[in-house]
Motif scaffolding. Structure first.
Motif, short mmCIF file in Angstrom:
data_model
loop_
_atom_site.label_atom_id
_atom_site.label_comp_id
_atom_site.label_asym_id
_atom_site.label_seq_id
_atom_site.Cartn_x
_atom_site.Cartn_y
_atom_site.Cartn_z
N GLU A 141 -2.11 -1.90 13.75
CA GLU A 141 -1.07 -0.90 14.00
C GLU A 141 -1.40 0.42 13.33
O GLU A 141 -1.15 1.50 13.88
N PHE A 142 -2.01 0.35 12.14
CA PHE A 142 -2.38 1.58 11.44
C PHE A 142 -3.48 2.34 12.18
O PHE A 142 -3.51 3.58 12.15
N TYR A 143 -4.36 1.64 12.85
CA TYR A 143 -5.38 2.31 13.66
C TYR A 143 -4.71 3.19 14.71
O TYR A 143 -5.14 4.33 14.95
N MET A 175 1.88 3.24 6.35
CA MET A 175 1.77 2.05 7.19
C MET A 175 3.16 1.52 7.53
O MET A 175 4.14 1.79 6.83
N SER A 176 3.22 0.73 8.59
CA SER A 176 4.49 0.12 8.99
C SER A 176 4.91 -0.94 7.98
O SER A 176 4.08 -1.70 7.48
N ASN A 177 6.22 -1.00 7.71
CA ASN A 177 6.76 -2.00 6.78
C ASN A 177 7.22 -3.28 7.50
O ASN A 177 7.80 -4.16 6.86
N ILE A 216 0.84 -1.20 0.00
CA ILE A 216 0.00 0.00 0.00
C ILE A 216 0.87 1.25 0.00
O ILE A 216 0.58 2.24 -0.69
N ASN A 217 1.96 1.23 0.76
CA ASN A 217 2.90 2.36 0.72
C ASN A 217 3.43 2.59 -0.70
O ASN A 217 3.51 3.73 -1.18
N VAL A 218 3.81 1.49 -1.36
CA VAL A 218 4.32 1.61 -2.73
C VAL A 218 3.23 2.14 -3.66
O VAL A 218 3.47 3.03 -4.49
N GLY A 219 2.02 1.60 -3.53
CA GLY A 219 0.92 2.07 -4.37
C GLY A 219 0.65 3.55 -4.18
O GLY A 219 0.39 4.27 -5.15
N GLY A 256 7.68 3.66 7.75
CA GLY A 256 6.45 3.87 7.00
C GLY A 256 6.76 4.30 5.59
O GLY A 256 7.62 3.71 4.92
N LEU A 257 6.09 5.35 5.13
CA LEU A 257 6.36 5.88 3.80
C LEU A 257 7.81 6.30 3.64
O LEU A 257 8.39 6.21 2.56
#
Length: 309
Positions: free
Chosen positions: A212-214, A199-201, A127-130, A268-269
């Protein structure tokens, strides 16, 4: 053929045969319509009945909106779909979601984030890549599971200006009902996603990355909003995943058991490591999408559980 003709009466005209063929064709279409999923929710009291329904053949996609068509609004959604080897679900998902969003007049582009390396699946990193690869012509994202189809057209996919909007809320998702759940389908503006540092990688394998994202959302001072007025309950979505046929990677190895409940305050990002091997524009049953073949990288000293070795 001669053997079949021998089974027919000697004086049969072509008209009864034509009528019989027409009747069989109508019966086949009726059976297909009753046995497939359709576009709306299943009638009932909110409890699932029997096994999952099969998806219908995709309908012809709606034409794309004109750039100056005001009824479609100014915003454009990047639908980010983490993916690996679930092609039968993809063939259903892309045309279904394209038509669903087009009927709601949501400008959108579907990105299939296909992980092609040999590490364990990492939904959050994809999702980070997207997000990073989705381009400047989209201003909000949907983190969207490939096996979850919205059946209720009242569900809102519009620009979530007031904060993250959890479409697949615990009151509606067919499987996950705890109050801090934000998985399945979550909409965010790009500014809000950046505010969370993505988000965490560190989550390789299945699960926990959305929990974790919450915490990241709350730490960024954002409030999760959810649908209201939806009366279809747990029949609001169709879940395509078959756990008996496709096992989830739920193993916890090495220090992963202790790490899975921690908040990643650094990554993250800003530190996702990847390479896009190829970028391909596709049409699935007339529905456009872009497939990114993504090679993630893993720092074995930081997350040795990215492989089973």
């Amino acid at each position: 053929s001669p053997p079949l003709l021998g089974l027919l009466p000697g004086r049969i005209s072509i008209f009864p045969l034509f009528f019989l063929a027409l009747l069989l064709g109508f019966a086949s279409l009726l059976w297909l319509q009753l046995s497939c999923s359709g576009e709306g929710p299943v009638p009932g009291d909110g409890q699932s009945r029997g096994g999952p329904r099969q998806p219908c053949p995709p309908q012809a996609p709606l034409p794309p909106p004109a750039e100056d068509e005001p009824s479609w609004g100014p915003h454009r959604l990047a639908l980010l779909v983490p993916f690996r080897e679930r092609f039968e679900e993809l063939l259903t998902f892309v045309p279904y979601m394209h038509r669903f969003l087009s009927k709601k007049r949501i400008r959108h582009h579907i990105f299939i984030l296909n992980q092609v390396d040999h590490f364990r699946f990492n939904r959050a990193s994809l999702i980070n890549v997207g997000f990073l690869e989705s381009g400047n012509d989209t201003d909000y994202i949907a983190m969207h599971d490939v096996d979850l189809l919205p059946l209720n057209e009242q569900l809102d996919y519009s620009f979530p200006e007031a904060g993250p909007f959890h479409v697949a809320s615990p009151e509606l998702h067919p499987l996950y009902h705890y109050k801090t759940y934000v998985g399945g389908i979550l909409l965010l503006t790009k500014q809000h996603y950046e505010k969370c540092n993505g988000m965490s990688n560190r989550f390789w394998g299945w699960g926990r990355e959305d929990d974790e994202f919450y915490r990241r959302i709350k730490g960024a001072g954002l409030q999760v909003r959810r649908p209201s007025g939806i009366t279809t309950g747990y029949e609001t979505f169709q879940h395509l995943h078959d756990p008996a046929w496709r096992k989830r990677d739920q193993k916890r190895i090495a220090a992963q058991k202790q790490e899975q409940f921690k908040v990643d305050r650094e990554g993250g990002l800003n530190n996702v490591r990847y390479r896009v091997e190829s970028r391909t524009a596709l049409n699935v049953a007339g529905a456009p999408c872009t497939v990114l073949n993504i090679l993630l990288d893993c720092d074995m000293s930081e997350t040795p559980w990215c492989t089973f070795g």
